[in-house]
Design an enzyme around this catalytic site. Structure first.
Site, PDB file in Angstrom:
ATOM      1  N   HIS A 167       0.748  -1.238   0.119  1.00 40.80           N
ATOM      2  CA  HIS A 167       0.018   0.049  -0.098  1.00 40.80           C
ATOM      3  C   HIS A 167       0.747   1.290  -0.034  1.00 40.80           C
ATOM      4  O   HIS A 167       0.875   1.914   1.105  1.00 40.80           O
ATOM      5  CB  HIS A 167      -1.110   0.155   1.287  1.00 40.80           C
ATOM      6  CG  HIS A 167      -0.627  -0.432   2.428  1.00 40.80           C
ATOM      7  ND1 HIS A 167       0.610   0.052   2.934  1.00 40.80           N
ATOM      8  CD2 HIS A 167      -1.268  -1.293   3.396  1.00 40.80           C
ATOM      9  CE1 HIS A 167       0.560  -0.461   4.448  1.00 40.80           C
ATOM     10  NE2 HIS A 167      -0.360  -1.255   4.275  1.00 40.80           N
ATOM     11  N   ASP A 229      -7.006  -4.123   0.632  1.00 45.35           N
ATOM     12  CA  ASP A 229      -6.475  -4.267   2.173  1.00 45.35           C
ATOM     13  C   ASP A 229      -7.744  -4.327   3.096  1.00 45.35           C
ATOM     14  O   ASP A 229      -7.776  -3.983   3.937  1.00 45.35           O
ATOM     15  CB  ASP A 229      -5.766  -2.751   2.482  1.00 45.35           C
ATOM     16  CG  ASP A 229      -4.792  -2.996   3.663  1.00 45.35           C
ATOM     17  OD1 ASP A 229      -4.559  -4.095   4.165  1.00 45.35           O
ATOM     18  OD2 ASP A 229      -4.908  -1.979   4.374  1.00 45.35           O
TER      19      ASP A 229
END
Length: 369
Positions: A167, A229
């Site tokens: 990320h 995520d």
């Protein structure tokens, strides 16, 4: 025309009235599937002399390769070998460092690694490079994240075998013009020859500002991998839900670490995402102004390439093994194929149906007959 062996073979399905994402373009073509494999219709017609057993009208929808999410919390091993300063929602008490026998520490934490494909670690930890080398030697992708590493340390990690960034922008040092940190890998000139880095982006409208999405995409579009995520609260609605040994508070498309005995006021620490992949695809498309094809490939082809699965996944090409793998041309009569995991989307990129190995496994209620 049939060859007289139809009763003994799997039926041929022909998906019509659709646009197929193939060769990085949306093409108005039909998709032919048999026995969980994509067929080359020319070979089907001229070599096997067969036609479809069943036709399915897709109503003008898009057929795209199945989305591949490489970061749903729990499949992808994220932590505990991460930075305390950038731990995010990870409980500090469970964080670990590498000791003298670094890879033994990994096995003691994760087990035999038989079903592991990605491990996130902070490359600034002592002995991380020997761990990266040991993991990549076993075919496991190493991702850099939850880290305070500078660019030099990040480059050394890639030279040791790391191929992914967890990320991007989240849980790492912010970009600085004198030392861009892990973010600098997107344009680094110190990577091994022929190697480029992949990086995950949580394009949920919360974790990453649209301007940051545009910066990353324009700097290195080929490496962008959309990830959710996602935490277990995905799809459960507003309220309080569990995440491991802690609770998260969900409100709309945001999930924060909830208040506890140690934190009576709650927190503003993001604890993963609850946006499904098609939401991320639509937000990415709107934020960057990229093509529909690019947005869909960021959720399918790119993650398949990261995992080394592009011969079979992330594409709807027939002949994918030969075209993408560099293998010899198939013998006459054989059918080089890719696995037909695909999604059916409308023009606004909302998912209407999902197919795995050519079999329908989900569709929106109003689309059922």
């Amino acid at each position: 025309m049939r060859n007289g062996q139809g009763a003994a073979r799997a039926p041929v399905l022909q998906f019509t009235n659709c646009r197929i994402l193939r060769g990085r373009r949306l093409l108005r073509e039909d998709l032919w599937v048999r026995g969980g494999r994509i067929l080359d219709p020319e070979r089907l017609f001229f070599e096997e002399r067969l036609v479809a057993d069943e036709q399915r009208d897709c109503g003008g929808c898009i057929l795209a390769p199945g989305f591949i999410d490489v970061q749903m919390n729990g499949v992808h091993l994220e932590g505990p070998f991460i930075s305390r300063e950038k731990r995010g929602a990870h409980p500090e008490a469970h964080l670990r460092t590498f000791e003298a026998n670094a890879f033994h520490d990994v096995l003691a934490t994760y087990g035999p690694l038989d079903n592991v494909r990605i491990v996130t670690l902070a490359p600034e930890l002592d002995r991380s490079h020997e761990v990266i080398q040991a993991l990549t030697a076993r075919g496991i992708c190493v991702s850099l994240g939850h880290s305070v590493a500078d660019l030099r340390v990040a480059e050394e990690a890639v030279q040791s075998g790391a191929t992914f960034i967890t990320h991007l922008f989240n849980a790492m040092l912010p970009f600085h013009h004198r030392d861009p940190g892990i973010v600098g890998l997107l344009t680094s000139d110190q990577l091994p020859p022929g190697r480029h880095i992949f990086y995950g982006m949580i394009s949920d409208g919360t974790h990453t500002n649209p301007a940051a999405l545009r910066i990353a995409h324009r700097a290195h579009p080929q490496g962008l991998v959309l990830v959710t995520d996602a935490v277990p609260a995905l799809g459960l609605g507003n309220g309080r839900h569990t995440l491991g040994q802690q609770e998260v508070e969900v409100n709309g498309l945001t999930a924060y670490v909830a208040e506890s005995a140690l934190c009576s006021q709650g927190t503003k620490t993001l604890s993963g995402s609850i946006a499904p992949m098609d939401v991320c695809v639509r937000h990415f498309l709107q934020a960057t102004g990229c093509s529909v094809e690019s947005a869909l490939e960021a959720a399918s082809l790119h993650p398949a390439q990261l995992l080394g699965l592009e011969k079979h996944k992330g594409t709807l090409d027939f002949g994918a093994d030969a075209a993408l793998g560099g293998s010899p041309a198939p013998a006459s009569g054989s059918q080089p194929t890719s696995d037909p995991d695909f999604v059916v989307l409308d023009d606004s990129l909302h998912v209407r149906a999902t197919y795995i190995s050519g079999e329908l496994v989900w569709q929106v209620e109003e689309a059922k007959q």
